[in-house]
Design a protein around this motif. Structure first.
Motif, PDB file in Angstrom:
ATOM      1  N   VAL A 152     -49.217 -73.093   4.235  1.00 30.14           N
ATOM      2  CA  VAL A 152     -50.205 -73.704   5.110  1.00 30.14           C
ATOM      3  C   VAL A 152     -51.590 -73.207   4.702  1.00 30.14           C
ATOM      4  CG1 VAL A 152     -49.947 -71.888   6.850  1.00 30.14           C
ATOM      5  CG2 VAL A 152     -50.906 -74.112   7.499  1.00 30.14           C
ATOM      6  N   ALA A 153     -52.547 -74.120   4.686  1.00 26.15           N
ATOM      7  CA  ALA A 153     -53.941 -73.787   4.394  1.00 26.15           C
ATOM      8  C   ALA A 153     -54.798 -74.362   5.521  1.00 26.15           C
ATOM      9  CB  ALA A 153     -54.352 -74.373   3.037  1.00 26.15           C
ATOM     10  N   VAL A 154     -55.528 -73.492   6.207  1.00 25.83           N
ATOM     11  CA  VAL A 154     -56.295 -73.906   7.378  1.00 25.83           C
ATOM     12  C   VAL A 154     -57.792 -73.829   7.062  1.00 25.83           C
ATOM     13  CG1 VAL A 154     -56.794 -73.436   9.796  1.00 25.83           C
ATOM     14  CG2 VAL A 154     -54.489 -73.060   8.908  1.00 25.83           C
ATOM     15  N   PRO A 155     -58.501 -74.976   7.119  1.00 26.57           N
ATOM     16  CA  PRO A 155     -59.951 -74.947   6.872  1.00 26.57           C
ATOM     17  C   PRO A 155     -60.696 -74.423   8.086  1.00 26.57           C
ATOM     18  CG  PRO A 155     -59.253 -77.175   7.388  1.00 26.57           C
ATOM     19  CD  PRO A 155     -57.998 -76.331   7.354  1.00 26.57           C
ATOM     20  N   TYR A 156     -61.829 -73.801   7.857  1.00 22.48           N
ATOM     21  CA  TYR A 156     -62.657 -73.340   8.965  1.00 22.48           C
ATOM     22  C   TYR A 156     -64.077 -73.136   8.438  1.00 22.48           C
ATOM     23  CZ  TYR A 156     -62.275 -68.597   7.012  1.00 22.48           C
ATOM     24  OH  TYR A 156     -62.332 -67.514   6.178  1.00 22.48           O
ATOM     25  N   GLY A 157     -64.970 -72.813   9.340  1.00 23.78           N
ATOM     26  CA  GLY A 157     -66.338 -72.519   8.930  1.00 23.78           C
ATOM     27  C   GLY A 157     -67.000 -73.692   8.246  1.00 23.78           C
ATOM     28  N   ASN A 158     -67.192 -73.585   6.940  1.00 28.84           N
ATOM     29  CA  ASN A 158     -67.934 -74.580   6.177  1.00 28.84           C
ATOM     30  C   ASN A 158     -67.089 -75.789   5.777  1.00 28.84           C
ATOM     31  OD1 ASN A 158     -70.736 -74.703   5.200  1.00 28.84           O
ATOM     32  ND2 ASN A 158     -69.797 -75.052   3.198  1.00 28.84           N
ATOM     33  N   SER A 159     -65.812 -75.806   6.125  1.00 29.96           N
ATOM     34  CA  SER A 159     -64.927 -76.896   5.699  1.00 29.96           C
ATOM     35  C   SER A 159     -64.133 -77.443   6.874  1.00 29.96           C
ATOM     36  CB  SER A 159     -63.936 -76.411   4.624  1.00 29.96           C
ATOM     37  OG  SER A 159     -64.604 -76.001   3.458  1.00 29.96           O
ATOM     38  N   ASN A 160     -63.833 -78.720   6.781  1.00 27.44           N
ATOM     39  CA  ASN A 160     -62.921 -79.321   7.749  1.00 27.44           C
ATOM     40  C   ASN A 160     -61.711 -79.952   7.071  1.00 27.44           C
ATOM     41  OD1 ASN A 160     -64.092 -81.581   6.615  1.00 27.44           O
ATOM     42  ND2 ASN A 160     -65.387 -82.013   8.398  1.00 27.44           N
ATOM     43  N   ASN A 161     -61.573 -79.704   5.753  1.00 27.63           N
ATOM     44  CA  ASN A 161     -60.371 -80.115   5.024  1.00 27.63           C
ATOM     45  C   ASN A 161     -60.211 -79.205   3.814  1.00 27.63           C
ATOM     46  OD1 ASN A 161     -61.848 -81.327   2.698  1.00 27.63           O
ATOM     47  ND2 ASN A 161     -62.497 -82.826   4.232  1.00 27.63           N
ATOM     48  N   ILE A 162     -59.074 -79.352   3.159  1.00 28.38           N
ATOM     49  CA  ILE A 162     -58.741 -78.516   2.009  1.00 28.38           C
ATOM     50  C   ILE A 162     -58.982 -79.315   0.726  1.00 28.38           C
ATOM     51  CG2 ILE A 162     -56.905 -77.183   0.887  1.00 28.38           C
ATOM     52  CD1 ILE A 162     -57.826 -76.059   3.546  1.00 28.38           C
ATOM     53  N   PRO A 163     -59.587 -78.701  -0.307  1.00 30.86           N
ATOM     54  CA  PRO A 163     -59.781 -79.410  -1.576  1.00 30.86           C
ATOM     55  C   PRO A 163     -58.455 -79.919  -2.127  1.00 30.86           C
ATOM     56  CG  PRO A 163     -60.990 -77.342  -1.578  1.00 30.86           C
ATOM     57  CD  PRO A 163     -60.137 -77.336  -0.343  1.00 30.86           C
ATOM     58  N   PHE A 164     -58.511 -81.057  -2.794  1.00 33.62           N
ATOM     59  CA  PHE A 164     -57.299 -81.668  -3.326  1.00 33.62           C
ATOM     60  C   PHE A 164     -56.546 -80.705  -4.252  1.00 33.62           C
ATOM     61  CE2 PHE A 164     -54.986 -84.321  -6.388  1.00 33.62           C
ATOM     62  CZ  PHE A 164     -54.298 -85.163  -5.527  1.00 33.62           C
ATOM     63  N   SER A 165     -57.282 -79.920  -5.045  1.00 34.77           N
ATOM     64  CA  SER A 165     -56.638 -79.012  -6.004  1.00 34.77           C
ATOM     65  C   SER A 165     -55.903 -77.868  -5.332  1.00 34.77           C
ATOM     66  CB  SER A 165     -57.684 -78.448  -6.977  1.00 34.77           C
ATOM     67  OG  SER A 165     -58.660 -77.691  -6.275  1.00 34.77           O
ATOM     68  N   ARG A 166     -56.181 -77.587  -4.053  1.00 30.28           N
ATOM     69  CA  ARG A 166     -55.505 -76.499  -3.341  1.00 30.28           C
ATOM     70  C   ARG A 166     -54.587 -77.024  -2.242  1.00 30.28           C
ATOM     71  NH1 ARG A 166     -58.045 -71.594  -4.925  1.00 30.28           N
ATOM     72  NH2 ARG A 166     -58.960 -72.113  -6.937  1.00 30.28           N
ATOM     73  N   SER A 167     -54.373 -78.337  -2.198  1.00 28.31           N
ATOM     74  CA  SER A 167     -53.493 -78.924  -1.191  1.00 28.31           C
ATOM     75  C   SER A 167     -52.053 -78.945  -1.677  1.00 28.31           C
ATOM     76  CB  SER A 167     -53.959 -80.351  -0.860  1.00 28.31           C
ATOM     77  OG  SER A 167     -55.244 -80.347  -0.302  1.00 28.31           O
ATOM     78  N   TYR A 168     -51.163 -79.422  -0.814  1.00 25.75           N
ATOM     79  CA  TYR A 168     -49.742 -79.521  -1.138  1.00 25.75           C
ATOM     80  C   TYR A 168     -49.344 -80.990  -1.292  1.00 25.75           C
ATOM     81  CZ  TYR A 168     -49.561 -74.693   0.515  1.00 25.75           C
ATOM     82  OH  TYR A 168     -49.772 -73.358   0.686  1.00 25.75           O
ATOM     83  N   PHE A 169     -48.355 -81.219  -2.121  1.00 26.76           N
ATOM     84  CA  PHE A 169     -47.748 -82.541  -2.216  1.00 26.76           C
ATOM     85  C   PHE A 169     -46.240 -82.377  -2.145  1.00 26.76           C
ATOM     86  CE2 PHE A 169     -47.589 -81.097  -6.589  1.00 26.76           C
ATOM     87  CZ  PHE A 169     -46.390 -81.601  -7.060  1.00 26.76           C
ATOM     88  N   ALA A 170     -45.533 -83.473  -1.913  1.00 25.90           N
ATOM     89  CA  ALA A 170     -44.073 -83.430  -1.787  1.00 25.90           C
ATOM     90  C   ALA A 170     -43.469 -84.473  -2.718  1.00 25.90           C
ATOM     91  CB  ALA A 170     -43.645 -83.692  -0.344  1.00 25.90           C
TER      92      ALA A 170
END
Length: 851
Positions: free
Chosen positions: A698-716
């Motif tokens: 799980v990656a939770v954005p906060y502060g300066n971000s409201n989403n996770i960069p595509f390169s650090r996200s998960y896929f299935a």
């Protein structure tokens, strides 16, 4: 294509099962095929593989009661050379006709071809020849069984065997064992001649593996012998060996009790033609010599440079090229210290990790200057690797991006860069390929390319502003790696430029445990060809194009086919709906989807600046590649953006249109990410394995971000994930993979696989994969894609299937077929087994096992 492959697979299975169903076709007359063996101990059938492995002869392995390996072997001709000769050589008329088409020489070579000989050799080497019952081997098995149980304390064991016919040329053998009452250990005494050894033994006596009241077991005595030997040698007894430990076992008239005496005599050695004895002594190191010299030059005349540093004597042929401290820091053998085997192992591993020497050699000899001969001279030979080395590789590739590609990789290494055993590696890579993707409309064959380079330097120590030995001692083999890399794509997606850099610490706290700490890991991703977005992400374009047709849209936005023009039409329509002065007012559902398309476009086309720190810990119990019963545990924690946030606030950096802070006019990412993975393998019998894996990230954005960069996200989905879905085609949640490349910031993956042997080289597998990805605490509005609470777990997708693997020895080629078993993206009444057929299956080709 899938249907054709399914038919071919069924035909192959049909041929193997039915054409070769006569399992005795290769059994000579008068002989019998061993089809079953049974081991009975005190009239109880035993299936323990540790015991059944004692049987010298075992039937051919079976899968679902079918001996596939035997049938495969039977398909091969036993004498292909003779068959070819009688068909083509001895038949003079046919030989002449064939020779006219080819030549006489080629006709003879035809007999060595794959079709006439190679295929039969392949079938016989892949399958297993029939196990012909052999009475001599059966009698040897009886002796082996009696010996085994005798060693376990059953001194009066009785063993017999019987055979029964179970069909024409088929036989079953049964082994009958009567154990009797085992002998138990009663008294334990010692007779240790050397006082030094006797004192050491008393310190470790309580840890003895031989316990009063336990059953006699010879393997326990062997383990105790090994334990004592290691203990003595790690406490200074340099010349001690296992054969100095013997046991005197008294079982005469003891009432099935064993009285044990541990005997350790004095050291025995040869002095010329005379055998002498003397008490064992504890040896200390009086001198440590280190030679950085080629093994072929190990003589005094080749030594031209020497020095002494910190009680170590260092020698070299030619000028000494290393800082003395860098060498001695890797040596755990010290002057004045006690001899210990574990110090040799630590020294060998530490020097090998330097990567500037080949495997080191450590030798000891008694110091002749010592009158009592209890001190040793340690000599370490280090063979330097070449300072410069060059490597190159070439590959032909295929992927979901390119139909055909040619890739090259060049590496240049410089060892001992700063004379402290550092290693510098400069590598470059390039790839050109051909793609028919609509995102790359080009008539040239090679229309896509990618190139990049990396520079890495490895320090075999911690680079730290103060001494860190007390925190991470050198016995943990600390190292530091600095790296920087650059990559550029052309005609691939949005033509990214990727700049990376890292400062990484690595150490090994315990054997089979590793720790990696990224003090910082920076990545800057720049999208060069943003205007290509809707050419690449066709699902988003199709959805936007379809919605636009329901409204009064400016005709200039469309081409002659009444499709939105990329980019003027798509951007114009988005602006008319979502701009400051909208002119089109769609329904709530359409507005929600248009806004989702716009948000995803902004996310995937924005440049990313990521500055992260991470900690990873891995532990495994796997000892070697043949260990089939082990577990692996991995945990990772990553934090990004905190330092940049402090810098941005301290320097009062301006806010962008999204009201987020920037560095050099680039919005940086801020998030917290954690991952957990556990892999467990259970060995059954005959190397059959149940392999399981659990992954949670799980990656939770906060502060300066409201989403996770595509390169650090998960896929299935994909060959190492849920194999019933293709990569990026599963999830998020039950949204139905609306995008071309679906990603999210929460992932759960559960996998189980039963691996079994079909033949020695062909392996089979049955698997079940479960999992999905979700959006969690980010700015995605699609309710079907979000993880809300535990009720969202009902959206876990399940895939199942089977696989075939071929073991080449050095690598395993893997082919898996996955079927959608539970699909959360469809109506509830259609989720289970709706697409469970070959026409909707997913084929996966891979190398080695997925987990």
């Amino acid at each position: 294509m899938k249907r054709i492959f399914a038919k071919i697979s069924l035909i192959i299975v049909f041929i193997i099962v039915f054409y070769a169903c006569d399992s005795t076709r290769r059994v000579p007359n008068g002989k019998s095929l061993l089809t079953k063996t049974e081991l009975k101990v005190d009239e109880k059938v035993i299936n323990d593989e540790n015991l059944t492995n004692l049987l010298i002869q075992k039937p051919n392995p079976k899968v679902l009661t079918i001996p596939f390996s035997l049938h495969i072997y039977n398909l091969g001709r036993p004498n292909p050379d003779s068959v070819f000769a009688s068909k083509f050589i001895y038949d003079t008329l046919k030989f002449k006709r064939t020779a006219k088409l080819l030549s006489k020489k080629q006709v003879y070579r035809l007999g060595e071809s794959f079709w006439h000989k190679g295929i039969h050799t392949f079938l016989k080497s892949t399958g297993d020849e029939p196990v012909i019952y052999d009475e001599i081997k059966t009698k040897k098995t009886i002796n082996r069984l009696k010996s085994h149980y005798f060693n376990e304390g059953y001194f009066n064991v009785k063993a017999t065997y019987t055979t029964d016919s179970v069909g024409p040329k088929k036989l079953k053998s049964t082994f009958l064992i009567q154990l009797g009452e085992p002998y138990k250990i009663d008294s334990i005494t010692t007779a240790i001649a050397s006082p030094a050894l006797d004192s050491l033994y008393m310190l470790t006596k309580s840890s003895s593996l031989i316990k009063k009241g336990n059953n006699y077991n010879s393997s326990v005595f062997d383990e105790e012998r090994s334990r004592l030997t290691a203990y003595f040698r790690n406490n200074g007894v340099y010349n001690f060996q296992q054969n100095f430990i013997t046991y005197d076992i008294d079982t005469i008239d003891t009432g099935k009790k064993a009285n044990v005496k541990i005997l350790i005599n004095d050291f025995t050695y040869r002095d010329g033609d005379t055998i002498r004895t003397k008490p064992f002594q504890i040896h200390r190191i009086s001198e440590v010599n280190i030679y950085t010299i080629n093994p072929n030059q190990r003589n005094i005349s080749s030594i031209t440079d020497s020095l002494t540093y910190n009680n170590y004597n260092l020698y070299s042929s030619g000028k000494f090229k290393y800082k003395p401290k860098s060498i001695t820091n890797a040596v755990f053998i010290s002057k004045g210290g006690t001899y210990a085997d574990y110090k040799n192992n630590l020294t060998t591993r530490s020097l090998s990790n330097y990567k500037v020497f080949t495997y080191p050699s450590i030798q000891y000899k008694i110091n002749e200057k010592d009158s009592i001969h209890n001190s040793l001279v340690a000599t370490i030979f280090l063979n330097p690797r070449p300072k410069y080395s060059f490597g190159a590789s070439f590959d032909v590739t295929h992927s979901n991006i390119q139909d055909f590609g040619i890739a090259g990789h060049l590496t240049f290494s410089i060892r001992n860069l700063f004379n402290r055993a550092e290693t510098l590696e400069i590598s470059g890579r390039g790839n050109i390929g051909s793609s028919r993707d609509l995102a790359n409309p080009d008539n040239r064959f090679f229309n896509i390319s990618e190139f990049g380079g990396d520079v890495r330097i490895n320090f075999p120590r911690f680079l730290f502003p103060f001494a860190s030995d007390k925190i991470i001692p050198k016995s943990m083999f600390p190292s530091t790696q600095l790296s920087v890399g650059f990559a550029k794509q052309q005609n691939i997606g949005l033509d990214k430029e990727n700049l990376t850099g890292a400062f990484t610490y690595n150490w090994i706290p315990k054997r089979n445990n590793t720790v990696k700490f990224d003090l910082f890991n920076i990545q800057y991703v720049k999208n060069i060809n943003i205007g290509n977005y809707f050419n690449v992400y066709r699902s988003s374009y199709s959805a936007l194009n379809s919605i636009s047709r329901d409204y009064a849209v400016n005709s200039n936005y469309y081409n002659e086919n009444q499709n939105l023009i990329i980019n003027s039409g798509t951007d114009g329509f988005l602006n008319d709906v979502l701009g400051d002065n909208p002119t089109i007012f769609p329904t709530i559902s359409d507005l929600r989807e248009i806004r989702s398309i716009q948000e995803r476009k902004e996310r995937l086309t924005e440049n990313n600046l990521i500055l992260a720190s991470s900690y990873s810990f891995t532990k495994t119990t796997k000892t070697n590649i043949l260990d089939y019963n082990f577990y692996l545990f991995r945990i990772k924690i990553e934090s990004a953006g905190n330092l940049l946030s402090l810098l941005a606030r301290a320097s009062n950096q301006p806010l962008n249109e999204s009201q987020n802070r920037t560095i050099f006019d680039i919005e940086f990412s801020q998030y917290l990410k954690t991952e957990f993975e556990y892999i467990k393998h259970f060995e059954l019998k005959r190397q059959n394995v149940i392999a399981t894996r659990v992954f949670l990230g799980v990656a939770v954005p906060y502060g300066n971000s409201n989403n996770i960069p595509f390169s650090r996200s998960y896929f299935a989905g994909g060959i190492n994930d849920n194999r019933a879905w293709r990569p990026y085609s599963l999830g998020p949640g039950r949204s139905g993979s609306q995008n071309d490349f679906n990603d999210a910031n929460l992932k759960i993956s559960l996998n189980a696989e039963y691996r079994f042997n079909v033949t020695q080289k062909i392996k089979g597998a049955l698997f079940v994969d479960a999992g999905n990805i979700w959006n969690f605490l980010d700015n995605i509005k699609n309710e079907d894609a979000k993880f809300k609470d535990l009720s969202s777990l009902k959206d876990i997708a399940v895939g199942s299937g089977f696989g075939i693997r071929y073991d080449f020895g050095f690598v395993i080629a893997r082919f898996d077929v996955g079927f959608k078993t539970f699909n959360p993206a469809v109506n509830s009444e259609q989720r289970w087994f709706r697409d469970y057929n070959f026409s909707n299956s997913v084929f996966n080709f891979g190398i080695n096992y997925p987990f």
